[in-house]
Scaffold this motif. Structure first.
Motif, PDB file in Angstrom:
ATOM      1  N   VAL A  95       0.581  -1.208   0.010  1.00 23.95           N
ATOM      2  CA  VAL A  95      -0.012  -0.130  -0.619  1.00 23.95           C
ATOM      3  C   VAL A  95       0.890   1.648  -0.145  1.00 23.95           C
ATOM      4  N   CYS A  96       1.502   1.355   0.769  1.00 20.20           N
ATOM      5  CA  CYS A  96       3.020   2.367   0.955  1.00 20.20           C
ATOM      6  C   CYS A  96       3.668   2.927  -0.438  1.00 20.20           C
ATOM      7  N   HIS A  97       3.957   1.537  -1.081  1.00 21.42           N
ATOM      8  CA  HIS A  97       4.061   1.653  -2.791  1.00 21.42           C
ATOM      9  C   HIS A  97       3.790   2.831  -3.356  1.00 21.42           C
ATOM     10  N   LEU A  98       2.309   1.606  -3.258  1.00 14.19           N
ATOM     11  CA  LEU A  98       1.673   2.358  -4.513  1.00 14.19           C
ATOM     12  C   LEU A  98       1.044   3.529  -4.449  1.00 14.19           C
ATOM     13  N   LEU A  99       0.819   4.426  -3.109  1.00 13.87           N
ATOM     14  CA  LEU A  99       0.648   5.414  -2.892  1.00 13.87           C
ATOM     15  C   LEU A  99       1.550   6.094  -3.137  1.00 13.87           C
ATOM     16  N   LEU A 100       3.279   5.600  -3.513  1.00 14.00           N
ATOM     17  CA  LEU A 100       4.265   6.904  -3.805  1.00 14.00           C
ATOM     18  C   LEU A 100       4.660   6.536  -4.858  1.00 14.00           C
ATOM     19  N   GLY A 101       3.426   6.088  -5.477  1.00 17.89           N
ATOM     20  CA  GLY A 101       3.883   4.892  -6.956  1.00 17.89           C
ATOM     21  C   GLY A 101       4.562   4.227  -7.668  1.00 17.89           C
ATOM     22  N   ASN A 102       5.178   3.595  -6.454  1.00 15.98           N
ATOM     23  CA  ASN A 102       5.573   2.065  -7.115  1.00 15.98           C
ATOM     24  C   ASN A 102       4.808   0.823  -7.857  1.00 15.98           C
ATOM     25  N   GLU A 103       4.306   1.032  -8.663  1.00 19.50           N
ATOM     26  CA  GLU A 103       3.449  -0.479  -8.725  1.00 19.50           C
ATOM     27  C   GLU A 103       3.653  -1.372  -9.194  1.00 19.50           C
ATOM     28  N   GLU A 104       4.808  -1.449  -9.251  1.00 22.79           N
ATOM     29  CA  GLU A 104       5.774  -2.551  -9.685  1.00 22.79           C
ATOM     30  C   GLU A 104       6.048  -3.426  -8.431  1.00 22.79           C
ATOM     31  N   ALA A 105       6.618  -2.683  -8.178  1.00 21.76           N
ATOM     32  CA  ALA A 105       6.979  -3.189  -6.261  1.00 21.76           C
ATOM     33  C   ALA A 105       5.538  -3.264  -5.330  1.00 21.76           C
ATOM     34  N   ALA A 106       4.898  -2.732  -5.286  1.00 24.27           N
ATOM     35  CA  ALA A 106       3.438  -2.793  -4.799  1.00 24.27           C
ATOM     36  C   ALA A 106       2.476  -4.365  -4.939  1.00 24.27           C
ATOM     37  N   SER A 107       2.539  -4.280  -6.402  1.00 28.49           N
ATOM     38  CA  SER A 107       2.772  -5.394  -7.766  1.00 28.49           C
ATOM     39  C   SER A 107       2.470  -6.714  -7.250  1.00 28.49           C
ATOM     40  N   ASN A 108       4.351  -6.391  -6.737  1.00 28.79           N
ATOM     41  CA  ASN A 108       4.925  -8.239  -6.301  1.00 28.79           C
ATOM     42  C   ASN A 108       4.820  -8.118  -4.599  1.00 28.79           C
ATOM     43  N   LEU A 109       4.425  -6.629  -4.031  1.00 29.77           N
ATOM     44  CA  LEU A 109       4.173  -7.296  -3.122  1.00 29.77           C
ATOM     45  C   LEU A 109       3.333  -7.799  -2.210  1.00 29.77           C
ATOM     46  N   PHE A 110       1.782  -7.522  -2.841  1.00 30.01           N
ATOM     47  CA  PHE A 110       0.496  -7.767  -3.500  1.00 30.01           C
ATOM     48  C   PHE A 110       0.535  -9.470  -3.417  1.00 30.01           C
ATOM     49  N   ARG A 111       1.484  -9.753  -4.066  1.00 31.98           N
ATOM     50  CA  ARG A 111       1.468 -11.009  -4.997  1.00 31.98           C
ATOM     51  C   ARG A 111       2.094 -12.047  -3.458  1.00 31.98           C
ATOM     52  N   GLN A 112       3.605 -11.507  -3.036  1.00 29.74           N
ATOM     53  CA  GLN A 112       3.293 -12.554  -2.191  1.00 29.74           C
ATOM     54  C   GLN A 112       2.805 -12.599  -1.116  1.00 29.74           C
ATOM     55  N   CYS A 127      -6.766 -12.741   2.727  1.00 26.01           N
ATOM     56  CA  CYS A 127      -6.273 -13.225   1.329  1.00 26.01           C
ATOM     57  C   CYS A 127      -7.808 -12.921  -0.036  1.00 26.01           C
ATOM     58  N   GLY A 128      -8.552 -12.366   0.720  1.00 27.86           N
ATOM     59  CA  GLY A 128      -9.765 -11.559  -0.432  1.00 27.86           C
ATOM     60  C   GLY A 128      -9.421 -10.124  -0.832  1.00 27.86           C
ATOM     61  N   ARG A 129      -8.764  -9.709   0.432  1.00 17.68           N
ATOM     62  CA  ARG A 129      -8.086  -7.911   0.033  1.00 17.68           C
ATOM     63  C   ARG A 129      -7.244  -8.382  -0.926  1.00 17.68           C
ATOM     64  N   LEU A 130      -5.490  -8.961  -0.418  1.00 17.15           N
ATOM     65  CA  LEU A 130      -4.897  -9.212  -1.689  1.00 17.15           C
ATOM     66  C   LEU A 130      -4.878  -9.684  -3.277  1.00 17.15           C
ATOM     67  N   MET A 131      -6.050 -10.039  -2.851  1.00 15.81           N
ATOM     68  CA  MET A 131      -6.399 -10.531  -4.723  1.00 15.81           C
ATOM     69  C   MET A 131      -7.043  -8.929  -5.202  1.00 15.81           C
ATOM     70  N   THR A 132      -8.057  -8.408  -4.484  1.00 18.08           N
ATOM     71  CA  THR A 132      -8.520  -7.698  -4.903  1.00 18.08           C
ATOM     72  C   THR A 132      -7.157  -6.667  -4.744  1.00 18.08           C
ATOM     73  N   ARG A 133      -6.631  -6.627  -4.448  1.00 15.74           N
ATOM     74  CA  ARG A 133      -5.032  -5.368  -4.976  1.00 15.74           C
ATOM     75  C   ARG A 133      -4.353  -5.772  -5.920  1.00 15.74           C
ATOM     76  N   VAL A 134      -4.605  -6.804  -6.107  1.00 16.23           N
ATOM     77  CA  VAL A 134      -3.834  -7.719  -6.992  1.00 16.23           C
ATOM     78  C   VAL A 134      -4.355  -7.218  -8.662  1.00 16.23           C
ATOM     79  N   ALA A 135      -5.658  -7.815  -8.584  1.00 15.86           N
ATOM     80  CA  ALA A 135      -6.450  -7.177  -9.494  1.00 15.86           C
ATOM     81  C   ALA A 135      -6.764  -5.784  -9.987  1.00 15.86           C
ATOM     82  N   SER A 136      -6.389  -5.155  -8.722  1.00 17.82           N
ATOM     83  CA  SER A 136      -6.568  -3.768  -9.259  1.00 17.82           C
ATOM     84  C   SER A 136      -4.863  -2.862  -9.811  1.00 17.82           C
ATOM     85  N   ILE A 137      -3.957  -3.536  -9.944  1.00 18.78           N
ATOM     86  CA  ILE A 137      -2.635  -2.997 -10.603  1.00 18.78           C
ATOM     87  C   ILE A 137      -2.776  -3.271 -11.901  1.00 18.78           C
TER      88      ILE A 137
END
Length: 137
Positions: A95-112, A127-137
């Protein structure tokens, strides 16, 4: 620094926020997370303070102070992820990385985090929140 001091700092920040002075509360979070003693607290206690900022629901454009507060949360969250590999920590760091504009790092962290949480409890809310976050990027 004792847990009592951490609790006192968080209470002051929350009171400031509830009083309507969000920008000052963001300064409080930034300063709290930047303190060397913050990471000396129990991981559970650190998470509680980090959640108040990172997982709060917001609308509109983030202010510079909000971004600074999230930037200061990255170091303690990175330490938690490195040491404990808790899926919830991966979510907050993402979430921090996403807010700061680093979508690739955010996506990797959500997937991990999702991979770890699926192993632990595939039916969890996290698990549901993380799936939603992965899908939104």
């Amino acid at each position: 620094m004792s847990k009592d001091a951490l609790v006192s700092a968080v209470k002051q920040i929350v009171a400031t926020s509830r009083g309507g002075d969000l920008e000052t509360s963001f300064d409080g979070y930034r300063d709290l997370f930047a303190q060397p003693w913050f990471s000396a607290n129990r991981p559970e206690d650190q998470r509680q303070a980090l959640k108040l900022l990172v997982l709060a629901k917001r609308t509109g454009q983030p202010s510079a102070k909000l971004l600074e507060a999230h930037r200061s949360a990255i170091a303690p969250l990175t330490e938690l992820v490195s040491n404990l590999s808790d899926p919830e920590d991966y979510e907050m760091l993402g979430v921090c990385h996403l807010l700061l504009g680093n979508e690739e790092a955010a996506s990797n962290l959500f997937r991990q985090g999702l991979t770890l949480e699926r192993e632990r409890n595939p039916a969890s809310d996290l698990c549901g929140r993380l799936m939603t976050r992965v899908a939104s990027i």
